[in-house]
Scaffold this motif. Structure first.
Motif, PDB file in Angstrom:
ATOM      1  N   ALA A  58      -3.231   5.600  -3.489  1.00 15.27           N
ATOM      2  CA  ALA A  58      -2.707   4.328  -3.989  1.00 15.27           C
ATOM      3  C   ALA A  58      -3.765   3.580  -4.796  1.00 15.27           C
ATOM      4  O   ALA A  58      -3.471   3.034  -5.876  1.00 15.27           O
ATOM      5  CB  ALA A  58      -2.211   3.467  -2.832  1.00 15.27           C
TER       6      ALA A  58
ATOM      7  N   LEU B  69       3.018   5.635  -6.105  1.00 14.59           N
ATOM      8  CA  LEU B  69       2.792   4.650  -5.037  1.00 14.59           C
ATOM      9  C   LEU B  69       3.670   4.964  -3.830  1.00 14.59           C
ATOM     10  O   LEU B  69       3.232   4.845  -2.676  1.00 14.59           O
ATOM     11  CB  LEU B  69       3.085   3.240  -5.544  1.00 14.59           C
ATOM     12  CG  LEU B  69       2.106   2.642  -6.553  1.00 14.59           C
ATOM     13  CD1 LEU B  69       2.496   1.199  -6.878  1.00 14.59           C
ATOM     14  CD2 LEU B  69       0.671   2.690  -6.047  1.00 14.59           C
TER      15      LEU B  69
ATOM     16  N   ALA C 283       7.211   0.046  -2.878  1.00 12.44           N
ATOM     17  CA  ALA C 283       7.094   1.061  -3.926  1.00 12.44           C
ATOM     18  C   ALA C 283       8.445   1.686  -4.234  1.00 12.44           C
ATOM     19  O   ALA C 283       8.795   1.914  -5.395  1.00 12.44           O
ATOM     20  CB  ALA C 283       6.090   2.136  -3.495  1.00 12.44           C
TER      21      ALA C 283
END
Length: 215
Positions: A97, A72, A172
């Motif tokens: 993603a 991510l 992330a």
């Protein structure tokens, strides 16, 4: 008139030096790394690493969390480099993603459905569902500020999108940092609460992006 204009252009461009092709990535990396170092210190002081850290290195759940959050972060960084340019699009990182999110969501759903009903709450909520997204959001703040610093020295024009991507990237990164203190083993937990914390950071980034990145 044209001669004077050409002379002015020549004078303005006379001292220009070539910019390294890696300058953009270097600036973004510097901003994110600086914020991440602050977040790491905050995690170590405020939460601490998980007590069973060394044994946890042998657990698949530890590495699944690490790979999920790292992918991510990679997706966010790719998009951040794109939106840092005029009229930039986040499409490149968004596809990565979405694929990663979908894979972990499927894995989490399968784990939840194949777990016996009495144990399902433990797989989904663990013992820290109320803490995890809040901690990820809190740890993302210094990383988001680092990303904003980097973007303000570049040329984003889609400010809300740039703020959202900066927030996603920060979320992330903070989820990756938080994973070193988190003892949860459920993939359903990861798919739910880690994702929620990361997306909440992206949402707040979009909300404050235009204000923070306004020229």
């Amino acid at each position: 008139m044209r001669g004077a204009t050409n002379e002015l252009i020549d004078r303005l461009s006379a001292d220009l030096a070539p910019v390294s092709r890696h300058a953009l990535a270097r600036r973004l990396g510097m901003g994110l790394l600086t914020g991440a170092l602050v977040a790491v210190v905050a995690m170590l002081v405020g939460i601490g690493p998980r007590a069973d850290f060394v044994p946890a290195l042998a657990l698949p759940s530890f590495w699944i969390k690490l790979v999920y959050t790292a992918l991510l972060l990679l997706a966010g960084f790719l998009s951040l480099g794109d939106v840092a340019r005029p009229a930039g699009s986040a499409r490149r990182g968004a596809w990565l993603a979405l694929v990663v999110l979908a894979i972990v969501a499927v894995m989490g759903t399968v784990q939840y459905l194949t777990t016996s009903p009495p144990a399902r709450n433990g797989v989904l909520f663990g013992h820290s569902a109320n803490v995890c997204p809040v901690a990820i959001l809190a740890l993302s703040v210094p990383i988001f500020l680092g990303a904003v610093w980097a973007l303000r020295g570049l040329a984003p024009t889609r400010l809300t999108l740039a703020g959202a991507v900066a927030g996603f990237c920060a979320g992330a990164a903070s989820a990756l940092i938080y994973s070193f203190s988190c003892g949860e083993t459920g993939i359903a937990f990861l798919a739910s609460w880690y994702t929620l914390g990361t997306l909440a950071s992206a949402g707040l980034g979009a909300l404050f992006g235009r204000l923070a990145l306004h020229w």
